[in-house]
Design a protein around this motif. Sequence first.
Motif, mmCIF file in Angstrom:
data_model
loop_
_atom_site.group_PDB
_atom_site.id
_atom_site.type_symbol
_atom_site.label_atom_id
_atom_site.label_comp_id
_atom_site.label_asym_id
_atom_site.label_seq_id
_atom_site.Cartn_x
_atom_site.Cartn_y
_atom_site.Cartn_z
ATOM 1 N N GLY A 13 0.862 -1.177 0.000
ATOM 2 C CA GLY A 13 0.000 0.000 0.000
ATOM 3 C C GLY A 13 0.892 1.217 0.000
ATOM 4 O O GLY A 13 2.040 1.140 -0.424
ATOM 5 N N ALA A 15 0.934 3.559 2.815
ATOM 6 C CA ALA A 15 1.063 4.133 4.160
ATOM 7 C C ALA A 15 0.081 5.277 4.392
ATOM 8 O O ALA A 15 0.076 5.876 5.462
ATOM 9 N N GLY A 16 -0.771 5.571 3.425
ATOM 10 C CA GLY A 16 -1.777 6.615 3.613
ATOM 11 C C GLY A 16 -2.779 6.224 4.695
ATOM 12 O O GLY A 16 -3.280 7.075 5.433
ATOM 13 N N CYS A 87 -7.088 -0.824 -0.436
ATOM 14 C CA CYS A 87 -6.127 -1.832 -0.912
ATOM 15 C C CYS A 87 -6.385 -3.164 -0.224
ATOM 16 O O CYS A 87 -6.387 -4.216 -0.856
ATOM 17 N N CYS A 150 -9.912 5.384 0.829
ATOM 18 C CA CYS A 150 -8.533 5.467 0.330
ATOM 19 C C CYS A 150 -7.964 6.838 0.659
ATOM 20 O O CYS A 150 -7.883 7.681 -0.201
ATOM 21 N N ARG B 61 -1.087 7.740 -4.809
ATOM 22 C CA ARG B 61 -1.218 6.435 -4.131
ATOM 23 C C ARG B 61 0.115 5.686 -4.093
ATOM 24 O O ARG B 61 0.190 4.585 -3.555
ATOM 25 N N HIS B 165 -4.221 12.123 0.309
ATOM 26 C CA HIS B 165 -4.744 12.056 -1.056
ATOM 27 C C HIS B 165 -5.765 13.159 -1.362
ATOM 28 O O HIS B 165 -6.902 12.888 -1.758
#
Lengths: 180, 475
Positions: A13, A15-16, A87, A150, B61, B165
């Motif tokens: 992924g 790391a968000g 993810c 996300c 992302r 994001h």
Amino acid sequence: MAKPTISTDWLAGCAGCEMSLLDIDERIVKVAELVEIRSTPITDLKEPDLNGVDVGILTGAVNNTTNQEVAHRMRSRCKTLVALGDCAVFGGVVAMRNFFKLDDALRRAYVEAESNDGESKVPSSPELARPVEVRALGEEVKVDVNVPGCPPDADVIFYVLSELAQGRKPVLKGDTLQWQ
Amino acid sequence: MGTKKITIEPVTRIEGHAKVTIHLKEDGDVERAYLHINEFRGFEKFCEGRMYFELPSIMPRICGICPVSHHLASAKTCDQLVGAEPPRPASLLRELMHMGQIVQSHGMHFFELAGPDLLLGFDANPATRNVVGLIQANPALALKAVALRKFGQEIIKTLGGRKVHPSFAVPGGVNKALRPAERDGILAGLKDAMLTTRLGIDLIKDWTTRNRQDVERFAVFPSGYFGLTTPQGSLELYQGECRLVDRQGNLLEQFPASRYLDYIAEHVEDWSYLKFPYYKKMGFPQGAYRVGPLGRLNVADQIDTPEAHAEFKIFKGLNGGRPVEHTLYYHYARLIETLFALERIEILLNDPDILSTDIVNTKKTMQREAVGVIEAPRGTLFHHYRINENGQVEKVNLIVSTGHNNWAMNMAVDSVARTYISGQRVHEGLLNRVEAAVRAYDPCLSCSTHALGQMPILIDIVDSSGTTVETLRRD
Ligand code: SF4
């Protein structure tokens, strides 16, 4: 009563999701009061305890052989497994790679990229994990709670952690069910 | 006794997946240590066929810690593809968002990731050597650190709707103007953010004075240095020219990002998914260089904001006027940049154009190929796209910040392992120092392994036949 224990780890992924978890800001103090934080990428214990933890949280998709090992180890050592973020829930952006042949993707990065020097080949040392077709966490092991987003919003993550800390299974609906 | 291999896996308090292997000789001394970056995702490939304007949403992302850098590098590349220079207010707003990200990323690294080593000690109990341990040991400081990161994240959210994001930059500009109340809200938080950063600077200066011996022998080695500067050679994080200096600090090259392929090439090693960029004319590994806070301060001649410049002068004196080679000074350099970012935020917010609604240039003269660049928190980030006549992406090439430091991180791991470890004497605190060598570079392995990737640390001890006799993990 002993505090519930939590371990987290990341698969493939960005790391968000972990950043969004840190975005609970001061509430981290509250979480630290409610639960005992064991292995995570930002603490120095390397794996979930051998005798198990109450809650396991995984972010990221299953993308290589190491991810598979980490996913199975977490599953076998936790009572409740949470898939956090797109993810983990359905493969997310990582799964876009499945539209291409894995070898083509590897060749593009390590052999054909414009900046590569002439000697390049795809890394294949036994020290490295082998990439596999990208899968959601639930396609690899049984998942108890899916938290999409996300990343999922910090408020949603805080709600999920609070519910789990009090021994309840979080139910996402209304304000807490978000797809962004 | 045969030779041994120590494996540290995963490396913790870094972003992403890495492991370290330390190969020992018969007598137990270190033969060589490696940092393996262990994941590949394949962004270069799977972006093929997408529309170019989707990339500013897909590329972030790659990394959730510096999504703004990828978002903006991607948008800058798209500006050129559509041939639309953003209006000045749009550039100011983009830079504002970027400075918010520098503050949150640098602040988090110093206090929450590296902080436990510096403030609790390399040898502290691994069960509590973390941010929770820090909250318990010094709650007032920990809460200030949380607030500093939040200050940066709130700027990003104010402009882009969310902290991770965000959606803000579009080809030719940005999609939202700043309102007066929003500007005032950010300005109100600036003073505390400054105070906390100052506190961090006092902490690191005090720590390096008290631990002078460690600083002087902890991964100190020469290399080239690389980063963007203004045309006058000042520190620049948003846009500028690429500058490369040699180990003595002499200028080797100064060039626009669009010509990066003439100067930089990437080497591949079989044991890592992360490539090794180097200065083409010198070859690999002679042409290896360092980026990020230490690299940028080593290439810059000055900083254009007063408070950061005052610290910069002290930094420049650390190695007798030559580039600073000490890995542990990355922490000091990182905080000087945080100060600079905060000063820039104030300047940007007081600019008369910052509230303008002239934020997007909609003219289009399509180009087929473009390169965008930005100084991400961890170093110079290149995005390079080629599109077809329908606007679909044909080719993507990326050189990410942490990649440039791949050679240096390997040098640092090797150097620290040699200095502190011998086969007769391995304990957790020493292994943690090896990890701390990686940590100082603040690697972002998600960025690095956009190709395919992950990075934790583990130590295997192997005998001379190659069989693992012992694996050290800290659990
Ligand atoms: S779900 Fe989104 S934020 Fe979370 S790891 Fe995946 S790409 Fe990053």
